[in-house]
Each structure stands twice: as C-alpha cells, then as structure tokens.
Design a protein around this motif. Structure first.
Motif, mmCIF file in Angstrom:
data_model
loop_
_atom_site.group_PDB
_atom_site.id
_atom_site.type_symbol
_atom_site.label_atom_id
_atom_site.label_comp_id
_atom_site.label_asym_id
_atom_site.label_seq_id
_atom_site.Cartn_x
_atom_site.Cartn_y
_atom_site.Cartn_z
ATOM 1 N N GLU A 216 0.934 -1.013 0.125
ATOM 2 C CA GLU A 216 0.121 -0.052 -0.020
ATOM 3 C C GLU A 216 0.796 1.344 -0.028
ATOM 4 N N LEU A 217 1.924 1.197 0.636
ATOM 5 C CA LEU A 217 2.846 2.580 0.702
ATOM 6 C C LEU A 217 3.449 2.669 -0.643
ATOM 7 N N SER A 218 3.999 1.534 -1.314
ATOM 8 C CA SER A 218 4.298 1.421 -2.697
ATOM 9 C C SER A 218 3.359 2.241 -3.596
ATOM 10 N N ARG A 219 2.119 1.910 -3.600
ATOM 11 C CA ARG A 219 1.180 2.239 -4.440
ATOM 12 C C ARG A 219 0.884 3.760 -4.172
ATOM 13 N N ALA A 220 0.857 4.355 -2.867
ATOM 14 C CA ALA A 220 0.728 5.627 -2.497
ATOM 15 C C ALA A 220 1.844 6.310 -3.059
ATOM 16 N N LEU A 221 3.304 5.781 -3.106
ATOM 17 C CA LEU A 221 4.488 6.415 -3.713
ATOM 18 C C LEU A 221 4.414 6.642 -5.082
ATOM 19 N N VAL A 222 3.864 5.661 -5.782
ATOM 20 C CA VAL A 222 3.863 5.578 -7.293
ATOM 21 C C VAL A 222 2.817 6.586 -7.483
ATOM 22 N N ALA A 223 1.541 6.664 -7.002
ATOM 23 C CA ALA A 223 0.388 7.516 -7.134
ATOM 24 C C ALA A 223 0.978 9.042 -6.979
ATOM 25 N N SER A 224 1.871 9.343 -6.056
ATOM 26 C CA SER A 224 2.250 10.684 -5.686
ATOM 27 C C SER A 224 2.916 11.174 -6.738
ATOM 28 N N HIS A 225 3.724 10.341 -7.613
ATOM 29 C CA HIS A 225 4.230 10.868 -8.665
ATOM 30 C C HIS A 225 3.691 10.439 -9.996
ATOM 31 N N GLY A 226 2.406 10.234 -10.064
ATOM 32 C CA GLY A 226 1.692 10.011 -11.038
ATOM 33 C C GLY A 226 1.995 9.167 -12.090
ATOM 34 N N LEU A 227 2.225 7.950 -11.670
ATOM 35 C CA LEU A 227 2.740 6.717 -12.406
ATOM 36 C C LEU A 227 1.874 5.733 -12.406
ATOM 37 N N GLU A 228 0.609 5.799 -11.970
ATOM 38 C CA GLU A 228 -0.150 4.623 -12.137
ATOM 39 C C GLU A 228 -0.489 4.030 -13.376
ATOM 40 N N ASP A 229 -0.455 4.892 -14.271
ATOM 41 C CA ASP A 229 -0.670 4.045 -15.684
ATOM 42 C C ASP A 229 0.426 3.177 -16.093
ATOM 43 N N VAL A 230 1.673 3.517 -15.544
ATOM 44 C CA VAL A 230 2.760 2.736 -15.916
ATOM 45 C C VAL A 230 3.298 1.741 -14.943
ATOM 46 N N VAL A 231 3.071 1.922 -13.697
ATOM 47 C CA VAL A 231 3.600 1.061 -12.611
ATOM 48 C C VAL A 231 2.161 0.567 -11.873
ATOM 49 N N GLU A 232 2.445 -0.946 -11.726
ATOM 50 C CA GLU A 232 1.372 -1.715 -10.894
ATOM 51 C C GLU A 232 1.989 -2.241 -9.778
ATOM 52 N N ILE A 233 1.589 -2.156 -8.460
ATOM 53 C CA ILE A 233 1.965 -3.071 -7.340
ATOM 54 C C ILE A 233 1.191 -3.981 -7.188
ATOM 55 N N ARG A 234 1.592 -5.251 -7.144
ATOM 56 C CA ARG A 234 0.814 -6.452 -6.859
ATOM 57 C C ARG A 234 1.185 -7.061 -5.473
ATOM 58 N N THR A 235 0.195 -7.333 -4.666
ATOM 59 C CA THR A 235 0.592 -8.076 -3.275
ATOM 60 C C THR A 235 0.558 -9.530 -3.524
ATOM 61 N N ALA A 236 1.670 -10.274 -3.363
ATOM 62 C CA ALA A 236 1.827 -11.701 -3.500
ATOM 63 C C ALA A 236 2.347 -12.052 -2.185
ATOM 64 N N PRO A 237 1.663 -12.807 -1.216
ATOM 65 C CA PRO A 237 2.394 -13.476 -0.074
ATOM 66 C C PRO A 237 2.874 -14.412 -0.241
ATOM 67 N N LEU A 238 3.856 -14.544 0.779
ATOM 68 C CA LEU A 238 4.683 -15.569 0.586
ATOM 69 C C LEU A 238 4.090 -17.072 0.849
ATOM 70 N N THR A 239 4.160 -18.009 0.039
ATOM 71 C CA THR A 239 3.634 -19.160 0.256
ATOM 72 C C THR A 239 4.756 -20.360 0.013
ATOM 73 N N GLY A 240 4.457 -21.558 0.403
ATOM 74 C CA GLY A 240 5.386 -22.604 0.027
ATOM 75 C C GLY A 240 5.466 -22.740 -1.302
ATOM 76 N N PHE A 241 7.011 -22.952 -1.650
ATOM 77 C CA PHE A 241 7.181 -22.941 -3.057
ATOM 78 C C PHE A 241 7.143 -24.335 -3.513
ATOM 79 N N GLU A 242 6.394 -24.587 -4.722
ATOM 80 C CA GLU A 242 6.504 -25.757 -5.648
ATOM 81 C C GLU A 242 7.685 -25.850 -6.287
ATOM 82 N N PRO A 243 8.607 -26.789 -6.137
ATOM 83 C CA PRO A 243 9.661 -26.690 -7.161
ATOM 84 C C PRO A 243 9.604 -27.210 -8.581
ATOM 85 N N GLY A 244 9.953 -26.746 -9.404
ATOM 86 C CA GLY A 244 9.762 -27.006 -10.843
ATOM 87 C C GLY A 244 11.065 -28.018 -11.274
ATOM 88 N N ASP A 245 11.090 -27.892 -12.414
ATOM 89 C CA ASP A 245 12.384 -28.980 -12.957
ATOM 90 C C ASP A 245 13.639 -28.234 -12.409
#
Length: 349
Positions: A216-245
């Motif tokens: 949320e703080l990062s989104r507010a910082l991006v908005a204060s610089h008028g960059l919402e159309d260029v920058v998207e902040i996505r929240t992705a909690p840490l979860t158990g990682f499923e290993p791939g190859d």
C-alpha cells in the motif's frame, strides 16, 4: 611497666624500713631524756625530708635506666619494622617493575602491530566508503539529469536499490525498450523504473510485494508521482514454493532442507514475454536463498532476449543461488557488474 614495678617494690621496702629506723632514733632519744622533745621532732622532720630526697634520687636513677632500656627496645623494634617495611617495599617495587615491563611490551606491540593494522583497516574502510559514496552520488546525478525527474524523488541505497544498479536498469530500458518489466520487491526503485519507462515511451512495470502494508505504501508512492498508468504494485504473500524442474528436494523445501517460501505464483499467471526482470526480493531474512525461485518460475515467462538483474549479488546467498541458476539452465550466462552491493546480469547465450 611490670619490670618497673618489680624493681620498685624492694626499694620501697628497704626505704620504708630504713626510714622507720632513722625516724625511731630521735623518738627513742627523746623518750630516754637524752635530748629535748623539740630537738627530737626537728631530727624526725629532717630525717623524713632526707629520706624523701634520697628516695626521689633513687627513683629518678631507676626511671632513667628504665627509659634508656625502653628507648633501646623501641629503637630495636623500629629497626626491625623498618627492615621489614623496606623488604616489603622492595618486593612491591620488583613486582611493579615486572608489571611495568609487561605494560611496556603490550604498548610496544600495540604501537608496532595493532595500531598500524587498525589504521590500515580504517583507512581502507574510509577509502572504500568514500569511493562508494562518490560513485553513488555520480550515479544519482546522472539518473536525475537523464530522466529529468521531479525535484523530490524517493531515496535510494540502504534497503532500496543503490543508484548504480538503478542506472544499469535505466540503460537497459533505454536501449531495448522492454514491453514488460517485472520487479521482485517494490518501493523507491518502482518509481525510478516507472520514470524510465515513461521517458522511453513504452512498457509497463509490475512490482511484486509480499507485505500488504508495504505494498500500500508503494502504491501511494507511485500515485504521488503520477505513475499509476505505468507501474502496478501487486500483493503476493509468501507461500510454500512448489519446485519445478531443476529444484532439489521435496516440494516446498530448499536445497538446505528448510521450507522454501516465495511469492504466491497465482498472482503472476498473466505475466508473459517479460523483457527485464529485476530480482530484489524477497528479503534475505525470509529464508535461505530466498530469491532462488525467481528464475525457475519466471524464466519460462521471459522473452528470448530478456535480461535478469540480481541485486545484492555480493552476498554469499545471492552468489550461491546465481550458481544454481547457471547449473540448472545451461543456456544462461552471467556478467558481474561493478556495483556497491554487487549486481549480476543474466542473459540467454
């Protein structure tokens, strides 16, 4: 004191007997009528006075001898005590001299070895820090002038990426103009990358953040610089990682046997054709080689000419996970860039 009393007793006894005899003679003569009673009284008085004088003289002589003996004893005792004190002082002086020798040796070692070494280390640290400060100031100035950013830009360095790494990212954006930039982590760097994309005239940034409040703080910082159309902040909690190859261990385990946690990959499902991947998260404290999953998860979603930049590469964990990336992906090659915290750039060969 006891010796003086033992000497006085016989003298006083003799004096008493003699004095009594002397005083008795005039009394007897007066009683017999041989002399007048007046003369007898005078003789008794004179005898008593003479006896007292004799006794006083005798006592003075005895006292003088006693004092002389006492003086000799005191002198002997003082001599003995002085000798003992001198011996003790001499022993203490010897110990003090040994202690001072030890202090001198330590001071000499400190002067000849420890202090020069410390001075060299401090000088080196100050020199390195000064050089880093200068280089980061140059990079900051170049970024500000190149991007023509607003006056108040979010700070870099510390927890945030350093200016030299940001300059590396901005150069790549200017040169290749990637359509999609993905950042593992968010914050000040998201704003700087957003300004670089806007200046390039194309592309967007998706920054992944595990901490909801910080997102949320990062989104507010991006908005204060008028960059919402260029920058998207996505929240992705840490979860158990499923290993791939290529990931060693059971599902959800790291190479060290600990539980592997990484961003919730469901948040990344729509990301395709990534042109620039900046790996600056999750934080080191979240686990051993916490940033390792970035390549197993996101490399299949990258464009063929994608560039992957790993920040904090001077840390052992980051170097180790970079080695694993190379071992598990023979098509990758690594270039080490000079940067304050270390920066490794990975591309397909």
């Amino acid at each position: 004191m006891r010796s003086l009393r033992s000497r006085l007793r016989p003298i006083l006894a003799i004096g008493a007997v003699g004095g009594a005899a002397v005083l008795a003679v005039p009394v007897v003569l007066g009683f017999l009528g041989l002399i007048r009673w007046v003369d007898a009284a005078v003789l008794v008085l004179l005898g008593a006075l003479g006896g007292a004088v004799a006794l006083m003289a005798l006592l003075l002589l005895l006292l003088r001898r006693t004092v002389k003996g006492l003086s000799g004893s005191v002198s002997t005792a003082m001599d003995t005590h002085s000798r003992r004190v001198a011996e003790a002082l001499g022993h203490d002086r010897l110990e003090a001299a040994h202690a001072m020798d030890g202090v001198k040796e330590r001071l000499t070692h400190l002067r000849d070895h420890s202090l020069p070494k410390l001075a060299r280390e401090v000088t080196h640290a100050v020199t390195v820090q000064g050089r880093n400060d200068y280089e980061q100031q140059v990079a900051w100035t170049e970024l500000r002038e190149h991007l023509d950013t607003p006056t108040f830009m979010p700070p870099l360095r510390g927890w945030a990426a350093s200016p030299d790494v940001m300059r590396l990212l901005v150069r790549d954006i200017d040169r290749r103009r990637p359509g999609l930039v993905v950042e593992c982590g968010s914050g000040s760097s998201s704003v700087w990358i957003g300004h670089a994309l806007r200046r390039a005239g194309a592309g967007r940034l998706v920054a992944i953040e595990h901490d909801a409040r910080y997102a949320e703080l990062s989104r507010a910082l991006v908005a204060s610089h008028g960059l919402e159309d260029v920058v998207e902040i996505r929240t992705a909690p840490l979860t158990g990682f499923e290993p791939g190859d290529g990931e060693a261990g059971e599902a959800g385990e790291g190479a060290d046997g600990g539980v592997r946690r990484w961003y919730d990959t469901s948040v990344l499902a729509d990301l395709e054709d990534i042109g620039l991947l900046f790996v600056d998260g999750p934080p080191e404290a979240t686990g051993s080689q916490a940033r390792y999953p970035a390549v197993p998860v996101l490399l299949p979603r990258c464009a063929e000419d994608a560039v992957i930049v790993l920040d904090d590469a001077s840390r052992p964990d980051e170097r180790a996970l970079g080695d694993r990336w190379l071992a598990e992906n023979p098509g990758l090659r690594r270039t080490e860039e000079a940067a304050e915290k270390g920066a490794h750039v990975f591309t397909r060969a």
